[in-house]
Design a protein around this motif. Structure first.
Motif, PDB file in Angstrom:
ATOM      1  N   GLU A  11     -27.745 -20.019 -12.360  1.00 17.86           N
ATOM      2  CA  GLU A  11     -27.399 -18.689 -11.868  1.00 17.86           C
ATOM      3  C   GLU A  11     -26.085 -18.771 -11.099  1.00 17.86           C
ATOM      4  OE1 GLU A  11     -31.949 -16.956 -11.200  1.00 17.86           O
ATOM      5  OE2 GLU A  11     -30.447 -16.796  -9.603  1.00 17.86           O
ATOM      6  N   ILE A  12     -25.114 -17.932 -11.483  1.00 17.12           N
ATOM      7  CA  ILE A  12     -23.858 -17.836 -10.754  1.00 17.12           C
ATOM      8  C   ILE A  12     -23.904 -16.536  -9.961  1.00 17.12           C
ATOM      9  CG2 ILE A  12     -21.340 -17.925 -10.886  1.00 17.12           C
ATOM     10  CD1 ILE A  12     -22.714 -20.326 -12.146  1.00 17.12           C
ATOM     11  N   HIS A  13     -23.829 -16.631  -8.637  1.00 23.11           N
ATOM     12  CA  HIS A  13     -23.950 -15.453  -7.779  1.00 23.11           C
ATOM     13  C   HIS A  13     -22.592 -15.048  -7.207  1.00 23.11           C
ATOM     14  CE1 HIS A  13     -28.384 -14.843  -7.246  1.00 23.11           C
ATOM     15  NE2 HIS A  13     -28.367 -16.009  -7.882  1.00 23.11           N
ATOM     16  N   SER A  14     -22.268 -13.774  -7.376  1.00 26.13           N
ATOM     17  CA  SER A  14     -21.101 -13.193  -6.715  1.00 26.13           C
ATOM     18  C   SER A  14     -21.604 -12.310  -5.583  1.00 26.13           C
ATOM     19  CB  SER A  14     -20.266 -12.362  -7.697  1.00 26.13           C
ATOM     20  OG  SER A  14     -20.992 -11.214  -8.112  1.00 26.13           O
ATOM     21  N   CYS A  15     -20.734 -11.979  -4.652  1.00 26.76           N
ATOM     22  CA  CYS A  15     -21.105 -11.088  -3.555  1.00 26.76           C
ATOM     23  C   CYS A  15     -19.867 -10.319  -3.125  1.00 26.76           C
ATOM     24  CB  CYS A  15     -21.685 -11.866  -2.381  1.00 26.76           C
ATOM     25  SG  CYS A  15     -22.223 -10.808  -1.017  1.00 26.76           S
ATOM     26  N   ALA A  16     -19.807  -9.038  -3.488  1.00 26.52           N
ATOM     27  CA  ALA A  16     -18.631  -8.212  -3.203  1.00 26.52           C
ATOM     28  C   ALA A  16     -18.810  -7.453  -1.890  1.00 26.52           C
ATOM     29  CB  ALA A  16     -18.394  -7.230  -4.335  1.00 26.52           C
ATOM     30  N   ALA A  17     -17.685  -7.094  -1.279  1.00 30.14           N
ATOM     31  CA  ALA A  17     -17.726  -6.325  -0.037  1.00 30.14           C
ATOM     32  C   ALA A  17     -18.227  -4.913  -0.294  1.00 30.14           C
ATOM     33  CB  ALA A  17     -16.344  -6.300   0.609  1.00 30.14           C
ATOM     34  N   GLU A  18     -17.842  -4.348  -1.442  1.00 28.72           N
ATOM     35  CA  GLU A  18     -18.276  -3.008  -1.822  1.00 28.72           C
ATOM     36  C   GLU A  18     -18.056  -2.843  -3.315  1.00 28.72           C
ATOM     37  OE1 GLU A  18     -15.832  -0.274   0.305  1.00 28.72           O
ATOM     38  OE2 GLU A  18     -13.972  -0.954  -0.621  1.00 28.72           O
ATOM     39  N   ASN A  19     -18.595  -1.784  -3.862  1.00 28.80           N
ATOM     40  CA  ASN A  19     -18.446  -1.517  -5.292  1.00 28.80           C
ATOM     41  C   ASN A  19     -17.095  -0.836  -5.527  1.00 28.80           C
ATOM     42  OD1 ASN A  19     -18.769  -1.121  -7.973  1.00 28.80           O
ATOM     43  ND2 ASN A  19     -20.518   0.251  -7.828  1.00 28.80           N
ATOM     44  N   SER A  20     -16.135  -1.586  -6.069  1.00 30.24           N
ATOM     45  CA  SER A  20     -14.790  -1.072  -6.297  1.00 30.24           C
ATOM     46  C   SER A  20     -14.175  -1.811  -7.475  1.00 30.24           C
ATOM     47  CB  SER A  20     -13.922  -1.285  -5.049  1.00 30.24           C
ATOM     48  OG  SER A  20     -13.680  -2.671  -4.848  1.00 30.24           O
ATOM     49  N   THR A  21     -12.901  -1.479  -7.768  1.00 32.43           N
ATOM     50  CA  THR A  21     -12.192  -2.190  -8.843  1.00 32.43           C
ATOM     51  C   THR A  21     -12.219  -3.693  -8.615  1.00 32.43           C
ATOM     52  OG1 THR A  21     -10.700  -0.294  -9.011  1.00 32.43           O
ATOM     53  CG2 THR A  21     -10.014  -2.313 -10.111  1.00 32.43           C
ATOM     54  N   MET A  22     -12.059  -4.085  -7.332  1.00 36.25           N
ATOM     55  CA  MET A  22     -11.948  -5.500  -7.011  1.00 36.25           C
ATOM     56  C   MET A  22     -13.294  -6.217  -6.999  1.00 36.25           C
ATOM     57  SD  MET A  22      -8.756  -5.609  -6.898  1.00 36.25           S
ATOM     58  CE  MET A  22      -8.523  -7.314  -6.397  1.00 36.25           C
ATOM     59  N   SER A  23     -14.405  -5.496  -7.186  1.00 33.14           N
ATOM     60  CA  SER A  23     -15.710  -6.150  -7.150  1.00 33.14           C
ATOM     61  C   SER A  23     -16.119  -6.730  -8.503  1.00 33.14           C
ATOM     62  CB  SER A  23     -16.783  -5.160  -6.661  1.00 33.14           C
ATOM     63  OG  SER A  23     -16.965  -4.099  -7.584  1.00 33.14           O
ATOM     64  N   PHE A  24     -15.317  -6.516  -9.531  1.00 32.57           N
ATOM     65  CA  PHE A  24     -15.618  -7.100 -10.835  1.00 32.57           C
ATOM     66  C   PHE A  24     -15.681  -8.626 -10.680  1.00 32.57           C
ATOM     67  CE2 PHE A  24     -14.489  -8.692 -15.081  1.00 32.57           C
ATOM     68  CZ  PHE A  24     -15.381  -7.971 -15.857  1.00 32.57           C
ATOM     69  N   PRO A  25     -16.808  -9.283 -11.034  1.00 33.84           N
ATOM     70  CA  PRO A  25     -17.007 -10.706 -10.713  1.00 33.84           C
ATOM     71  C   PRO A  25     -16.309 -11.656 -11.677  1.00 33.84           C
ATOM     72  CG  PRO A  25     -18.931  -9.888 -11.864  1.00 33.84           C
ATOM     73  CD  PRO A  25     -17.997  -8.702 -11.697  1.00 33.84           C
ATOM     74  N   LEU A  26     -14.993 -11.554 -11.763  1.00 29.26           N
ATOM     75  CA  LEU A  26     -14.256 -12.343 -12.754  1.00 29.26           C
ATOM     76  C   LEU A  26     -14.419 -13.846 -12.530  1.00 29.26           C
ATOM     77  CD1 LEU A  26     -12.367 -12.361 -15.191  1.00 29.26           C
ATOM     78  CD2 LEU A  26     -10.434 -12.280 -13.604  1.00 29.26           C
ATOM     79  N   GLY A  27     -14.328 -14.288 -11.269  1.00 35.20           N
ATOM     80  CA  GLY A  27     -14.457 -15.720 -10.995  1.00 35.20           C
ATOM     81  C   GLY A  27     -15.800 -16.267 -11.444  1.00 35.20           C
ATOM     82  N   ALA A  28     -16.874 -15.549 -11.110  1.00 36.00           N
ATOM     83  CA  ALA A  28     -18.212 -15.977 -11.526  1.00 36.00           C
ATOM     84  C   ALA A  28     -18.339 -15.980 -13.046  1.00 36.00           C
ATOM     85  CB  ALA A  28     -19.265 -15.061 -10.903  1.00 36.00           C
ATOM     86  N   LEU A  29     -17.737 -14.991 -13.692  1.00 36.82           N
ATOM     87  CA  LEU A  29     -17.792 -14.911 -15.153  1.00 36.82           C
ATOM     88  C   LEU A  29     -17.034 -16.062 -15.813  1.00 36.82           C
ATOM     89  CD1 LEU A  29     -17.399 -11.054 -15.581  1.00 36.82           C
ATOM     90  CD2 LEU A  29     -19.396 -12.414 -16.266  1.00 36.82           C
ATOM     91  N   CYS A  30     -15.939 -16.492 -15.181  1.00 38.69           N
ATOM     92  CA  CYS A  30     -15.189 -17.638 -15.717  1.00 38.69           C
ATOM     93  C   CYS A  30     -16.064 -18.890 -15.738  1.00 38.69           C
ATOM     94  CB  CYS A  30     -13.940 -17.888 -14.871  1.00 38.69           C
ATOM     95  SG  CYS A  30     -12.616 -16.687 -15.109  1.00 38.69           S
ATOM     96  N   ILE A  31     -16.838 -19.108 -14.667  1.00 38.09           N
ATOM     97  CA  ILE A  31     -17.712 -20.280 -14.611  1.00 38.09           C
ATOM     98  C   ILE A  31     -18.875 -20.126 -15.588  1.00 38.09           C
ATOM     99  CG2 ILE A  31     -19.138 -21.720 -13.115  1.00 38.09           C
ATOM    100  CD1 ILE A  31     -16.073 -21.766 -12.589  1.00 38.09           C
ATOM    101  N   LYS A  32     -19.432 -18.936 -15.671  1.00 34.52           N
ATOM    102  CA  LYS A  32     -20.494 -18.677 -16.649  1.00 34.52           C
ATOM    103  C   LYS A  32     -20.005 -18.990 -18.060  1.00 34.52           C
ATOM    104  CE  LYS A  32     -22.954 -14.900 -18.919  1.00 34.52           C
ATOM    105  NZ  LYS A  32     -23.014 -13.441 -19.124  1.00 34.52           N
ATOM    106  N   THR A  33     -18.805 -18.537 -18.381  1.00 32.52           N
ATOM    107  CA  THR A  33     -18.244 -18.753 -19.721  1.00 32.52           C
ATOM    108  C   THR A  33     -18.037 -20.234 -19.994  1.00 32.52           C
ATOM    109  OG1 THR A  33     -17.116 -16.611 -19.606  1.00 32.52           O
ATOM    110  CG2 THR A  33     -16.326 -18.174 -21.265  1.00 32.52           C
TER     111      THR A  33
END
Length: 531
Positions: A5-27
């Motif tokens: 499980e790769i967990h991201s944690c954003a400050a709020e739901n916005s453009t910048m909350s897209f979990p790109l870093g976590a998705l890179c590791i998942k990929t």
């Protein structure tokens, strides 16, 4: 099957909350062939408003083999609580971390972590997971191996981000990695600063893939999109030709590298650009390894203005050698350039940055929060920092939230005051009248400007300045909301447009009041029309 499980944690739901870093590791995990195990990774999205301990209990109930944490400055404490709870519930779960804030684990490696990856994590994370799954104890922060961007698998084209793309209209998009600049406050300036590009054919394929989803906002993550001007222009040309008009792009660019062709291309795309000014004082900028040519900066931003390109400026309060006086000068300079927004932040000493490492030498005093915000410096007292923060808040409300960029010059020229003095007067007026920032900002602006002109015996100018303000407020409303609006003006829109060329006093002397009620609406192609 080993489940990660790769967990991201954003400050709020916005453009910048897209979990790109976590998705890179998942990929990276899901496209790698592990030697002794079958491995499957998934991304779990969290927000700092979630209860970290409850999320850890949910995670433990699923019994994953390993859990990765995407650690940033804003979620460090959240993940610390999450990981401690998870480790206490099940010590057999391999817990690892990556992301910019993982650099703190170089000198303070916690018991609950199995390993941490410093830098771009695709290759190293997979290698360390393989070792951990084979029973090896790692217990250290490991500097990552840089991946070859020509062969790195795409989070989009492999379908690994499909679930997120179905649930959002905003996405982060990488085109390059690395930054050649050495700004002392920035994490990007450390380590390997070699700029590497993703192949253009991949970028084009990714864009066509994104078009399959209902994406409306794309933030391009390149630290300096226009570093390679030929490449930037080719990408812009491709987007102009293929992007639907409803998709809005945001780019970060370097002002000194702008030329006429780039400005023209940007004007043909639904986009805005963000530019790091930080300070307009050469001594301050030299102290953080930045150069500054005021005339070139102004000249190039004028290219954007003339082409109608929306741009914003970033400013930092409290850089080494900065003072309240130089900060105020920076604000005045920034406003004179008429950006659409000005984002102002107190200096944070981020882990791994040059300023963080030189904190004692530079005598920079910070708070105890994870953000390590500046409290004072030898040139910027605690009291002055507070004054600067108040000024920045007043500017954010009046200028940025109030979208005052197209008409504020009329007030400054008429009253012969600086932008900083205007914002200070606005703050004082708010306090004296008991007005609240929760009120409609355009009503606040109208009431404040009316009061200010009355106090300075400029009553006869009030109908003109309020009409000019209302015209631009109406334009902003229609662009933002898409709904038509009918205005009540004392002068026609054509007459008011002259206020970009002549003074308010001259305008009132040479133009008679002609009350009118124009309607502002969107044309069929999305452009604004006035009827």
């Amino acid at each position: 099957m080993k489940v990660v499980e790769i967990h991201s944690c954003a400050a709020e739901n916005s453009t910048m909350s897209f979990p790109l870093g976590a998705l890179c590791i998942k990929t990276a995990i899901n496209t790698h062939k592990f030697s002794n195990h079958s491995v499957k990774a998934a991304v779990y999205e969290n927000y700092v408003s979630y209860n970290a301990e409850e999320q850890a209990k949910l995670c433990a109930s699923r019994s994953p083999s390993a859990v990765g944490l995407s650690v940033y400055i804003w979620n460090y404490e959240w993940f610390k609580s999450f990981a401690k709870t998870l480790h206490a519930l099940d010590e057999n779960i391999i817990i690892f971390a990556g992301g910019p804030q993982a650099s703190v684990f170089k000198t303070d490696f916690p018991e609950y972590l199995s390993f941490a990856v410093l830098g771009e994590g695709e290759i190293t994370t997979v290698k360390l997971l393989e070792r951990a799954f084979n029973g090896e104890t790692i217990k250290q922060a490991v500097q990552s191996e840089l991946p070859d961007l020509n062969t790195l698998e795409s989070v989009f084209l492999t379908g690994q981000a499909d679930n997120q793309l179905r649930q959002t209209d905003s996405v982060l998009w990488e085109m390059t990695r690395g930054c050649p600049y050495t700004c002392a406050f920035c994490f990007e300036s450390r380590g390997n600063r070699r700029v590497r590009n993703f192949p253009l054919h991949r970028i084009k394929e990714e864009f066509f893939y994104l078009l399959k989803f209902d994406i409306r906002r794309i933030f391009v993550l390149d630290p300096t999109f226009n570093l390679d001007m030929k490449r930037a222009k080719e990408i812009l040309g491709f987007l102009i030709e293929n992007a639907p008009p409803e998709i809005h792009f945001t780019f970060e660019i370097r002002a000194e590298l702008i030329d006429q062709e780039l400005a023209t291309l940007l004007s043909r795309l639904n986009c805005s650009v963000q530019i790091g000014l930080q300070s307009s004082d050469e001594k301050v900028l030299k102290a953080i390894n930045r150069t500054f040519d005021r005339n070139l900066f102004k000249k190039n931003l004028n290219l954007l203005s003339k082409e109608g390109v929306a741009f914003g400026l970033d400013i930092i309060i409290g850089l080494p050698e900065d003072t309240l006086k130089t900060f105020r000068s920076t604000i005045d300079f920034a406003v004179s350039l008429q950006p659409s927004n000005i984002d102002c932040f107190v200096l944070s000493l981020l882990p791994g940055t040059e300023l963080n490492e030189r904190q004692q030498e530079l005598r920079l005093v910070t708070d105890e929060s994870i953000f390590r915000n500046l409290i004072s410096s030898p040139t910027f007292s605690k009291e002055d920092i507070e004054s600067a923060k108040e000024l920045a808040e007043a500017m954010n409300l009046f200028y940025t939230k109030g979208q005052a960029d197209m008409w504020i010059h009329c007030i400054l020229e008429t009253l012969n005051i600086s932008a900083c003095n205007l914002f200070s007067l606005f703050l004082k007026w708010m306090r004296q009248t008991g007005r609240s920032e929760e009120e409609d900002i355009w009503i606040l602006q109208d009431d404040f400007v009316t009061s200010l002109f009355e106090k300075t015996s400029n009553n006869k100018l009030i109908p003109a300045i309020k009409s000019f303000m209302e015209l631009h407020q109406g334009l902003c409303y229609v662009r933002d909301c898409g709904d038509a609006v009918t205005l009540e003006l004392s002068y026609t829109p054509d007459d008011l447009s002259l206020l970009d060329k002549i003074s308010l006093s001259e305008f009132v002397k040479t133009h008679k009041v002609r009350r009118c009620n124009p309607t502002i609406d969107l044309d069929y192609d999305g452009s604004v029309i006035i009827r």
